[in-house]
Design a protein around this motif. Structure first.
Motif, PDB file in Angstrom:
ATOM      1  N   GLU A  93       0.831  -1.204   0.000  1.00 23.29           N
ATOM      2  CA  GLU A  93       0.000   0.000   0.000  1.00 23.29           C
ATOM      3  C   GLU A  93       0.871   1.261   0.000  1.00 23.29           C
ATOM      4  O   GLU A  93       0.570   2.241  -0.696  1.00 23.29           O
ATOM      5  CB  GLU A  93      -0.955  -0.039   1.189  1.00 23.29           C
ATOM      6  CG  GLU A  93      -2.025  -1.123   1.024  1.00 23.29           C
ATOM      7  CD  GLU A  93      -2.855  -1.363   2.276  1.00 23.29           C
ATOM      8  OE1 GLU A  93      -2.855  -0.482   3.161  1.00 23.29           O
ATOM      9  OE2 GLU A  93      -3.510  -2.421   2.356  1.00 23.29           O
ATOM     10  N   HIS A  94       1.960   1.262   0.756  1.00 22.98           N
ATOM     11  CA  HIS A  94       2.883   2.400   0.726  1.00 22.98           C
ATOM     12  C   HIS A  94       3.506   2.546  -0.666  1.00 22.98           C
ATOM     13  O   HIS A  94       3.674   3.662  -1.174  1.00 22.98           O
ATOM     14  CB  HIS A  94       3.993   2.217   1.764  1.00 22.98           C
ATOM     15  CG  HIS A  94       3.522   2.197   3.187  1.00 22.98           C
ATOM     16  ND1 HIS A  94       2.547   3.044   3.668  1.00 22.98           N
ATOM     17  CD2 HIS A  94       3.913   1.424   4.248  1.00 22.98           C
ATOM     18  CE1 HIS A  94       2.348   2.787   4.950  1.00 22.98           C
ATOM     19  NE2 HIS A  94       3.159   1.822   5.324  1.00 22.98           N
ATOM     20  N   MET A 123      -8.926   7.576   6.713  1.00 21.43           N
ATOM     21  CA  MET A 123      -8.870   7.263   5.287  1.00 21.43           C
ATOM     22  C   MET A 123      -7.425   7.071   4.843  1.00 21.43           C
ATOM     23  O   MET A 123      -6.498   7.618   5.446  1.00 21.43           O
ATOM     24  CB  MET A 123      -9.527   8.376   4.468  1.00 21.43           C
ATOM     25  CG  MET A 123      -8.733   9.680   4.412  1.00 21.43           C
ATOM     26  SD  MET A 123      -9.481  10.921   3.321  1.00 21.43           S
ATOM     27  CE  MET A 123     -10.931  11.391   4.280  1.00 21.43           C
ATOM     28  N   ASP A 124      -7.224   6.301   3.782  1.00 21.74           N
ATOM     29  CA  ASP A 124      -5.869   6.116   3.271  1.00 21.74           C
ATOM     30  C   ASP A 124      -5.332   7.414   2.688  1.00 21.74           C
ATOM     31  O   ASP A 124      -4.199   7.809   2.973  1.00 21.74           O
ATOM     32  CB  ASP A 124      -5.837   5.009   2.217  1.00 21.74           C
ATOM     33  CG  ASP A 124      -5.906   3.617   2.842  1.00 21.74           C
ATOM     34  OD1 ASP A 124      -5.593   3.497   4.040  1.00 21.74           O
ATOM     35  OD2 ASP A 124      -6.273   2.666   2.137  1.00 21.74           O
ATOM     36  N   ALA A 125      -6.145   8.077   1.858  1.00 26.43           N
ATOM     37  CA  ALA A 125      -5.677   9.319   1.226  1.00 26.43           C
ATOM     38  C   ALA A 125      -6.762   9.872   0.313  1.00 26.43           C
ATOM     39  O   ALA A 125      -7.814   9.241   0.095  1.00 26.43           O
ATOM     40  CB  ALA A 125      -4.405   9.061   0.410  1.00 26.43           C
ATOM     41  N   ARG A 126      -6.471  11.042  -0.237  1.00 27.22           N
ATOM     42  CA  ARG A 126      -7.186  11.573  -1.396  1.00 27.22           C
ATOM     43  C   ARG A 126      -6.192  11.630  -2.547  1.00 27.22           C
ATOM     44  O   ARG A 126      -5.049  12.041  -2.348  1.00 27.22           O
ATOM     45  CB  ARG A 126      -7.736  12.978  -1.130  1.00 27.22           C
ATOM     46  CG  ARG A 126      -8.893  13.044  -0.154  1.00 27.22           C
ATOM     47  CD  ARG A 126      -9.359  14.485   0.034  1.00 27.22           C
ATOM     48  NE  ARG A 126     -10.433  14.576   0.999  1.00 27.22           N
ATOM     49  CZ  ARG A 126     -11.732  14.466   0.700  1.00 27.22           C
ATOM     50  NH1 ARG A 126     -12.082  14.306  -0.581  1.00 27.22           N
ATOM     51  NH2 ARG A 126     -12.644  14.537   1.628  1.00 27.22           N
ATOM     52  N   VAL A 127      -6.649  11.254  -3.727  1.00 29.68           N
ATOM     53  CA  VAL A 127      -5.824  11.347  -4.930  1.00 29.68           C
ATOM     54  C   VAL A 127      -6.532  12.283  -5.904  1.00 29.68           C
ATOM     55  O   VAL A 127      -7.660  12.004  -6.325  1.00 29.68           O
ATOM     56  CB  VAL A 127      -5.602   9.965  -5.574  1.00 29.68           C
ATOM     57  CG1 VAL A 127      -4.843  10.105  -6.895  1.00 29.68           C
ATOM     58  CG2 VAL A 127      -4.830   9.055  -4.618  1.00 29.68           C
ATOM     59  N   ASN A 128      -5.894  13.403  -6.196  1.00 27.19           N
ATOM     60  CA  ASN A 128      -6.536  14.462  -6.992  1.00 27.19           C
ATOM     61  C   ASN A 128      -7.925  14.801  -6.449  1.00 27.19           C
ATOM     62  O   ASN A 128      -8.876  15.014  -7.194  1.00 27.19           O
ATOM     63  CB  ASN A 128      -6.618  14.056  -8.463  1.00 27.19           C
ATOM     64  CG  ASN A 128      -5.291  14.223  -9.188  1.00 27.19           C
ATOM     65  OD1 ASN A 128      -4.264  14.500  -8.569  1.00 27.19           O
ATOM     66  ND2 ASN A 128      -5.297  14.055 -10.490  1.00 27.19           N
ATOM     67  N   ILE A 175      -8.127   1.661  -5.050  1.00 24.60           N
ATOM     68  CA  ILE A 175      -6.971   1.456  -5.912  1.00 24.60           C
ATOM     69  C   ILE A 175      -6.317   0.178  -5.418  1.00 24.60           C
ATOM     70  O   ILE A 175      -5.809   0.120  -4.294  1.00 24.60           O
ATOM     71  CB  ILE A 175      -6.006   2.643  -5.861  1.00 24.60           C
ATOM     72  CG1 ILE A 175      -6.739   3.945  -6.248  1.00 24.60           C
ATOM     73  CG2 ILE A 175      -4.826   2.406  -6.798  1.00 24.60           C
ATOM     74  CD1 ILE A 175      -5.879   5.189  -6.139  1.00 24.60           C
ATOM     75  N   VAL A 176      -6.352  -0.850  -6.261  1.00 23.23           N
ATOM     76  CA  VAL A 176      -6.017  -2.203  -5.826  1.00 23.23           C
ATOM     77  C   VAL A 176      -4.825  -2.728  -6.605  1.00 23.23           C
ATOM     78  O   VAL A 176      -4.762  -2.596  -7.829  1.00 23.23           O
ATOM     79  CB  VAL A 176      -7.220  -3.152  -6.046  1.00 23.23           C
ATOM     80  CG1 VAL A 176      -6.973  -4.497  -5.364  1.00 23.23           C
ATOM     81  CG2 VAL A 176      -8.515  -2.530  -5.547  1.00 23.23           C
TER      82      VAL A 176
END
Length: 210
Positions: A93-94, A123-128, A175-176
């Protein structure tokens, strides 16, 4: 149209044309080091009595949560092989986040806290700007995201968890990465595919606390 539609092809292209910048690379190394050290410690206060209601658990079967709320102290310790599996899942994941950043996407809100009706998650993150949940998956699980069967067969409550993080927003995404083949897939959720997380929390609380 998903805001992350071109993410996988951009990652593939960047592998041939780009290199991670020093800041992103150092963060990746620090995150991996932290994950390795945690693997040698009790994970999530293992063995201690704690609330079973978290963003990551709300979508699980109510019967499972009912038992977890009453006999958590009787749970067996994690097997060493399971600890190792979690560890390389964390490392993958990193790595995915590093690949995303190197492809030129803006990553923000890593481990950003969200609280709904007393339930806390990160949450893991926001992407754009899109809330994302980063997953490493076996071939079987990866195929569920690719084929969309995750929407009908979701025993770990992934849809509920991501719906909670994206509460009120029009898009979110998984996102996998297939941890065997290295394939990457983006599985997007629009507002119609998300569940009502607040209502789900209310229903689960009524079942678990009765």
């Amino acid at each position: 149209m998903s805001k992350l539609q071109g993410l996988v092809s951009d990652i593939h292209q960047s592998l041939a044309e780009q290199q991670p910048n020093e800041t992103d690379l150092q963060k990746f190394l620090a995150d991996v080091s932290t994950s390795i050290l945690k693997a040698y410690q009790e994970r999530d206060e293992e063995g201690q009595v704690k609330s079973p209601l978290r963003f990551s658990s709300i979508g699980k079967p109510a019967r499972q949560l009912w038992y977890a709320s009453r006999i958590a102290d009787q749970a067996e310790p994690l097997h060493p092989a399971t600890r190792i599996k979690f560890l390389y899942g964390d490392i993958i994941e990193h790595l995915l986040l590093l690949l995303i950043k190197t492809a030129g996407y803006k990553v923000t809100d890593e481990q950003g806290e969200k609280k709904i009706d007393g339930i806390v998650g990160h949450m893991d993150a926001r992407v754009n700007g899109v809330v994302v949940d980063i997953k490493s998956a076996s071939q079987y699980s990866f195929d569920k995201f690719v084929k969309g069967t995750i929407f009908d067969d979701d025993p770990f409550g992934y849809i509920a968890q991501l719906s909670g993080y994206a509460d009120g927003e029009d898009e979110a995404a998984f996102i996998v990465m297939n941890k065997v083949t290295g394939q990457i897939h983006v599985c997007s959720l629009d507002a119609m595919e998300m569940i009502n997380f607040k209502e789900k929390v209310k229903n689960v609380k009524s079942l678990v606390t009765d």
